[in-house]
Design an enzyme around this catalytic site. Structure first.
Site, mmCIF file in Angstrom:
data_model
loop_
_atom_site.group_PDB
_atom_site.id
_atom_site.type_symbol
_atom_site.label_atom_id
_atom_site.label_comp_id
_atom_site.label_asym_id
_atom_site.label_seq_id
_atom_site.Cartn_x
_atom_site.Cartn_y
_atom_site.Cartn_z
ATOM 1 N N HIS A 278 11.465 66.981 69.794
ATOM 2 C CA HIS A 278 12.543 66.123 70.312
ATOM 3 C C HIS A 278 13.793 66.916 70.677
ATOM 4 O O HIS A 278 14.058 67.971 70.107
ATOM 5 C CB HIS A 278 12.895 64.982 69.332
ATOM 6 C CG HIS A 278 13.572 65.414 68.071
ATOM 7 N ND1 HIS A 278 13.243 64.904 66.838
ATOM 8 C CD2 HIS A 278 14.579 66.283 67.819
ATOM 9 C CE1 HIS A 278 14.012 65.438 65.905
ATOM 10 N NE2 HIS A 278 14.829 66.275 66.475
ATOM 11 N N ASP B 98 8.964 68.048 66.087
ATOM 12 C CA ASP B 98 8.081 67.220 66.920
ATOM 13 C C ASP B 98 8.450 67.327 68.410
ATOM 14 O O ASP B 98 7.988 66.535 69.223
ATOM 15 C CB ASP B 98 8.112 65.752 66.460
ATOM 16 C CG ASP B 98 9.491 65.102 66.600
ATOM 17 O OD1 ASP B 98 10.427 65.774 67.111
ATOM 18 O OD2 ASP B 98 9.641 63.925 66.217
HETATM 19 C C1 F6R Z 1 21.110 67.002 66.296
HETATM 20 C C2 F6R Z 1 20.014 66.857 67.239
HETATM 21 C C3 F6R Z 1 18.605 67.159 66.845
HETATM 22 C C4 F6R Z 1 18.460 68.560 66.241
HETATM 23 C C5 F6R Z 1 17.005 68.808 65.865
HETATM 24 C C6 F6R Z 1 16.853 70.131 65.138
HETATM 25 O O1 F6R Z 1 22.341 66.663 66.887
HETATM 26 O O2 F6R Z 1 20.245 66.452 68.325
HETATM 27 O O3 F6R Z 1 17.780 67.059 67.977
HETATM 28 O O4 F6R Z 1 18.887 69.502 67.162
HETATM 29 O O5 F6R Z 1 16.532 67.788 65.046
HETATM 30 O O6 F6R Z 1 17.516 70.077 63.911
HETATM 31 P P1 F6R Z 1 17.739 71.386 63.045
HETATM 32 O O7 F6R Z 1 18.652 72.278 63.831
HETATM 33 O O8 F6R Z 1 18.392 70.905 61.780
HETATM 34 O O9 F6R Z 1 16.407 71.990 62.829
#
Ligand code: F6R
Length: 259
Positions: free
Chosen positions: A138, A136
């Site tokens: 973030h 999304d």
């Molecule tokens: C985790 C964090 C999140 C992840 C994001 C992507 O510390 O800050 O913003 O970077 O949700 O997660 P993955 O890498 O599992 O797709």
């Protein structure tokens, strides 16, 4: 903003690790901002290899993690404390007292968040911030509509993030905490340099919106457009929705010292 398109996740991770190593070689007491999740796993594995085989030294390094689930103890297998210990810290020579991760179990979140912000400043600020990106858009747990000036605080996770992260929990979405303590977008933007990694087609839309779309709190990664020193390293599936990818790749061939 620099955008590097990698042929594979392995190449993405190795390129990112070289950048971290370069930072530590030029500043052995650098302050690193760290992320969890699937994306940086290959980076951490490569840093561990560089430490073990090439002597990459973490003895003066300080780290600040982006976030932690509220309610999970540091021993909980899904906590980010546990993740960082398992995947990085136990394998390198970083002193325990130099590791900072938001607490998911403090009894005073407001005071903890102010203290966390203050510690970052007292340690000289973050030299290199590693980020992943949510589907999304973030960064950290700054979900859509988070203030682009936000600081470390408690945040309610978006349904999309709970669904995305359910894969790590036994009882799927039921077990994923609803709240997280997270650095804010404003906190992240104060880092000296920012490195965002993304791989997989599920990130393509968010990556394109963050890089080529308008700056909007609906895609908090788009706030990185306001930062003077941001590098994206993305694999081809994650780059697939970028309209200017030929240009980004062409720039890389023209840069004499591209990593
Ligand atoms: C985790 C964090 C999140 C992840 C994001 C992507 O510390 O800050 O913003 O970077 O949700 O997660 P993955 O890498 O599992 O797709």
């Amino acid at each position: 903003m620099e955008i590097i398109v990698s042929d594979s996740v392995e190449e993405m991770s190795r390129t990112a690790a070289r950048l971290v190593a370069r930072t530590l070689n030029s500043k052995p007491n650098a302050v690193l901002g760290l992320a969890t999740g699937s994306t940086p796993l290959g980076l951490y594995k490569e840093l561990v290899r560089m430490h073990q085989e090439e002597g990459l030294d973490f003895s003066q390094v300080t780290t600040f993690n982006l976030d932690e689930y509220v309610g999970l103890t540091r021993k909980h297998p899904q906590s980010y404390h546990y993740f960082m210990h398992e995947n990085l810290f136990q394998h390198i020579n970083i002193p325990k007292q130099n590791i900072y991760i938001p607490s998911g179990t403090t009894d005073n979140y407001e005071a903890f968040c102010s203290w966390y912000e203050q510690r970052i400043v007292e340690c000289g600020g973050i030299d290199l911030q590693i980020l992943g990106i949510g589907s999304d858009g973030h960064i950290a747990f700054n979900e859509p509509t988070s203030s682009l000036g936000s600081r470390t605080r408690i945040k309610t996770l978006a349904k999309q993030t709970i669904d995305d992260n359910a894969r790590f929990f036994d009882d799927l979405a039921e077990d994923v905490p609803v709240y997280a303590i997270t650095m804010g977008v404003g906190t992240i933007l104060e880092a000296e340099k920012i490195l965002l990694l993304a791989n997989g087609a599920s990130k393509a839309k968010a990556v394109a919106q963050a890089i080529e779309g308008p700056v909007t709190s609906m895609i908090t990664a788009s706030a990185l457009q306001l930062h003077p020193d941001v590098m994206y390293i993305v694999d081809r599936p994650a780059a697939s929705a970028l309209t200017m990818s030929d240009y980004y790749e062409w720039i890389q061939t023209k840069m004499p010292d591209a990593p």
